[in-house]
Design a protein around this motif. Structure first.
Motif, PDB file in Angstrom:
ATOM      1  N   GLY A 169       1.653   1.917  -4.051  1.00  0.00           N
ATOM      2  CA  GLY A 169       0.715   2.906  -4.571  1.00  0.00           C
ATOM      3  C   GLY A 169      -0.582   2.273  -5.066  1.00  0.00           C
ATOM      4  N   GLN A 170      -1.123   2.840  -6.134  1.00  0.00           N
ATOM      5  CA  GLN A 170      -2.410   2.365  -6.667  1.00  0.00           C
ATOM      6  C   GLN A 170      -2.354   0.899  -7.120  1.00  0.00           C
ATOM      7  OE1 GLN A 170      -4.071   4.790  -9.747  1.00  0.00           O
ATOM      8  NE2 GLN A 170      -6.055   3.765  -9.663  1.00  0.00           N
TER       9      GLN A 170
ATOM     10  N   LEU B  89       0.790  -1.219   0.000  1.00  0.00           N
ATOM     11  CA  LEU B  89       0.000   0.000   0.000  1.00  0.00           C
ATOM     12  C   LEU B  89       0.825   1.273   0.000  1.00  0.00           C
ATOM     13  CD1 LEU B  89      -2.786  -1.153   2.437  1.00  0.00           C
ATOM     14  CD2 LEU B  89      -2.617  -1.437  -0.034  1.00  0.00           C
TER      15      LEU B  89
ATOM     16  N   TRP C 107      -2.887  -1.309  -4.134  1.00  0.00           N
ATOM     17  CA  TRP C 107      -4.279  -1.376  -3.704  1.00  0.00           C
ATOM     18  C   TRP C 107      -5.075  -2.333  -4.586  1.00  0.00           C
ATOM     19  CZ3 TRP C 107      -6.381   0.138   0.695  1.00  0.00           C
ATOM     20  CH2 TRP C 107      -5.724   1.088   1.462  1.00  0.00           C
ATOM     21  N   LEU C 108      -4.795  -2.320  -5.878  1.00  0.00           N
ATOM     22  CA  LEU C 108      -5.488  -3.244  -6.789  1.00  0.00           C
ATOM     23  C   LEU C 108      -5.134  -4.695  -6.473  1.00  0.00           C
ATOM     24  CD1 LEU C 108      -5.197  -1.267 -10.138  1.00  0.00           C
ATOM     25  CD2 LEU C 108      -7.235  -1.597  -8.735  1.00  0.00           C
TER      26      LEU C 108
END
Length: 90
Positions: A57-58, A53, A61-62
């Motif tokens: 980064g993004q 996380l 999260w995915l």
């Protein structure tokens, strides 16, 4: 204090489990496995969460969302499989 509460909850859950699904002689083994799984999760999860996380980064999260989705689908399938199994009468 937390360990005592967790053990009490585990004991109540195990007492409500049908005897056909939980042999009386294996009760301690099930509790030990549950405690080992909790301890492992509490030890490893901070490293995984930080790596995914904060550093990830993004995309992190995915990945985490995908892991939760797959785990949820796996639990549903495991529950369906368990209900299809014939009960053992020991």
């Amino acid at each position: 204090m937390t360990g005592r509460v967790d053990n009490d909850v585990e004991s109540r859950v195990l007492r409500r489990t049908p005897r056909s699904r939980l042999p009386e002689t294996a009760r301690g083994e099930y509790q030990g496995l549950a405690a080992a799984g909790s301890a492992t999760a509490e030890t490893v999860s901070p490293l995984i969460m930080t790596s995914l996380l904060i550093d990830g980064g993004q995309p992190g999260w995915l990945v985490l969302g995908t892991v939760f989705l797959l785990a949820g689908l796996g639990i549903v399938q495991a529950a369906k499989w368990s209900l299809r199994r014939p009960a053992r009468l020991d």
